[in-house]
Design a protein around this motif. Structure first.
Motif, mmCIF file in Angstrom:
data_model
loop_
_atom_site.group_PDB
_atom_site.id
_atom_site.type_symbol
_atom_site.label_atom_id
_atom_site.label_comp_id
_atom_site.label_asym_id
_atom_site.label_seq_id
_atom_site.Cartn_x
_atom_site.Cartn_y
_atom_site.Cartn_z
ATOM 1 N N ASP A 1 0.825 -1.207 0.000
ATOM 2 C CA ASP A 1 0.000 0.000 0.000
ATOM 3 C C ASP A 1 0.862 1.261 0.000
ATOM 4 O O ASP A 1 0.619 2.195 -0.765
ATOM 5 N N THR A 2 1.858 1.285 0.863
ATOM 6 C CA THR A 2 2.757 2.442 0.929
ATOM 7 C C THR A 2 3.542 2.566 -0.368
ATOM 8 O O THR A 2 3.732 3.674 -0.885
ATOM 9 N N ALA A 3 4.001 1.459 -0.906
ATOM 10 C CA ALA A 3 4.760 1.486 -2.161
ATOM 11 C C ALA A 3 3.914 2.053 -3.296
ATOM 12 O O ALA A 3 4.378 2.898 -4.072
ATOM 13 N N ARG A 4 2.666 1.613 -3.388
ATOM 14 C CA ARG A 4 1.779 2.087 -4.455
ATOM 15 C C ARG A 4 1.588 3.602 -4.350
ATOM 16 O O ARG A 4 1.705 4.313 -5.345
ATOM 17 N N ARG A 5 1.298 4.110 -3.142
ATOM 18 C CA ARG A 5 1.085 5.546 -2.970
ATOM 19 C C ARG A 5 2.338 6.363 -3.233
ATOM 20 O O ARG A 5 2.257 7.497 -3.680
ATOM 21 N N SER A 6 3.503 5.797 -2.946
ATOM 22 C CA SER A 6 4.745 6.546 -3.141
ATOM 23 C C SER A 6 5.305 6.419 -4.556
ATOM 24 O O SER A 6 6.204 7.167 -4.928
ATOM 25 N N PRO B 1 18.635 5.287 -1.144
ATOM 26 C CA PRO B 1 17.630 5.967 -1.955
ATOM 27 C C PRO B 1 17.990 7.424 -2.215
ATOM 28 O O PRO B 1 18.617 8.083 -1.388
ATOM 29 N N SER B 2 17.568 7.913 -3.380
ATOM 30 C CA SER B 2 17.777 9.318 -3.722
ATOM 31 C C SER B 2 16.867 10.182 -2.862
ATOM 32 O O SER B 2 15.918 9.699 -2.236
ATOM 33 N N SER B 3 17.128 11.481 -2.869
ATOM 34 C CA SER B 3 16.274 12.392 -2.109
ATOM 35 C C SER B 3 14.851 12.368 -2.651
ATOM 36 O O SER B 3 13.890 12.512 -1.890
ATOM 37 N N GLU B 4 14.708 12.163 -3.950
ATOM 38 C CA GLU B 4 13.369 12.084 -4.539
ATOM 39 C C GLU B 4 12.612 10.863 -4.025
ATOM 40 O O GLU B 4 11.417 10.942 -3.720
ATOM 41 N N MET B 5 13.301 9.732 -3.918
ATOM 42 C CA MET B 5 12.671 8.515 -3.401
ATOM 43 C C MET B 5 12.290 8.688 -1.933
ATOM 44 O O MET B 5 11.197 8.298 -1.520
ATOM 45 N N LEU B 6 13.205 9.284 -1.159
ATOM 46 C CA LEU B 6 12.908 9.515 0.254
ATOM 47 C C LEU B 6 11.696 10.434 0.414
ATOM 48 O O LEU B 6 10.825 10.183 1.244
ATOM 49 N N ALA B 7 11.637 11.492 -0.396
ATOM 50 C CA ALA B 7 10.514 12.426 -0.325
ATOM 51 C C ALA B 7 9.217 11.731 -0.699
ATOM 52 O O ALA B 7 8.168 11.958 -0.070
ATOM 53 N N ALA B 8 9.241 10.872 -1.700
ATOM 54 C CA ALA B 8 8.037 10.173 -2.139
ATOM 55 C C ALA B 8 7.523 9.234 -1.056
ATOM 56 O O ALA B 8 6.326 9.220 -0.752
ATOM 57 N N VAL B 9 8.417 8.453 -0.465
ATOM 58 C CA VAL B 9 7.991 7.500 0.557
ATOM 59 C C VAL B 9 7.572 8.244 1.828
ATOM 60 O O VAL B 9 6.545 7.916 2.437
ATOM 61 N N GLY C 1 6.359 11.229 2.025
ATOM 62 C CA GLY C 1 5.062 11.835 1.734
ATOM 63 C C GLY C 1 3.929 10.830 1.807
ATOM 64 O O GLY C 1 2.841 11.141 2.306
ATOM 65 N N ALA C 2 4.166 9.629 1.316
ATOM 66 C CA ALA C 2 3.144 8.582 1.375
ATOM 67 C C ALA C 2 2.826 8.200 2.816
ATOM 68 O O ALA C 2 1.742 7.695 3.105
ATOM 69 N N LEU C 3 3.769 8.448 3.715
ATOM 70 C CA LEU C 3 3.571 8.154 5.141
ATOM 71 C C LEU C 3 3.177 9.409 5.920
ATOM 72 O O LEU C 3 3.210 9.415 7.158
ATOM 73 N N ASP C 4 2.824 10.478 5.194
ATOM 74 C CA ASP C 4 2.459 11.763 5.807
ATOM 75 C C ASP C 4 3.570 12.330 6.682
ATOM 76 O O ASP C 4 3.323 12.929 7.726
ATOM 77 N N LEU C 5 4.810 12.142 6.234
ATOM 78 C CA LEU C 5 5.976 12.718 6.900
ATOM 79 C C LEU C 5 6.607 13.736 5.974
ATOM 80 O O LEU C 5 6.592 13.569 4.756
ATOM 81 N N THR C 6 7.199 14.772 6.546
ATOM 82 C CA THR C 6 8.027 15.677 5.756
ATOM 83 C C THR C 6 9.457 15.145 5.805
ATOM 84 O O THR C 6 9.778 14.290 6.640
ATOM 85 N N LEU C 7 10.297 15.671 4.940
ATOM 86 C CA LEU C 7 11.707 15.284 5.009
ATOM 87 C C LEU C 7 12.312 15.723 6.335
ATOM 88 O O LEU C 7 13.178 15.041 6.887
ATOM 89 N N LEU C 8 11.834 16.855 6.869
ATOM 90 C CA LEU C 8 12.306 17.309 8.179
ATOM 91 C C LEU C 8 11.897 16.316 9.272
ATOM 92 O O LEU C 8 12.706 15.987 10.144
#
Length: 119
Positions: free
Chosen positions: A58-63, A80-88, A90-97
């Motif tokens: 589910d998380t993978a699909r959303r990210s 993972p790249s910063s883009e991958m980290l941001a995508a995952v 975000g899918a978990l309702d987390l910011t990069l911060l």
């Protein structure tokens, strides 16, 4: 002189590795060494997903990443790249911060070391 710590040992007598090319070794790190960033990030991502009660798929699909790649991220096997980290994240309702702060907190020693100041 410094001790040389090998990154991984060959897993077969022939000296070849039994893991796919380009993947990190799954051998546990020696005690006393800090975890790698990718290991710490992966642990935070996995805990966040579990806290939400979500399946990996589910998380993978959303990210927008494959379940296999997300699993490898969570296990600390991928950088993972910063883009991958941001995508995952975000899918978990987390910011990069949020993610970086949680990783920093995990890496922080349990008891702060005493600060010694020069007189």
């Amino acid at each position: 002189m410094a001790e040389i710590v090998p990154l991984h040992q060959p897993s077969s007598p022939s000296g070849t590795h039994d893991r796919p090319r380009g993947t990190a070794p799954t051998t546990p790190r020696p005690a006393g060494l800090e975890p790698l960033w990718r290991e710490a990030v992966g642990g935070v991502l996995r805990r966040a997903r579990h806290d939400r009660g979500e399946r990996l798929a589910d998380t993978a699909r959303r990210s927008g990443v494959s379940p296999q790649y997300l699993s490898e991220m969570e296990r600390g096997l991928k950088e993972p790249s910063s883009e991958m980290l941001a995508a995952v994240a975000g899918a978990l309702d987390l910011t990069l911060l949020d993610l970086a702060g949680a990783v920093a907190e995990q890496l922080r020693p349990a008891a702060p070391a005493a600060v010694v100041r020069a007189a």
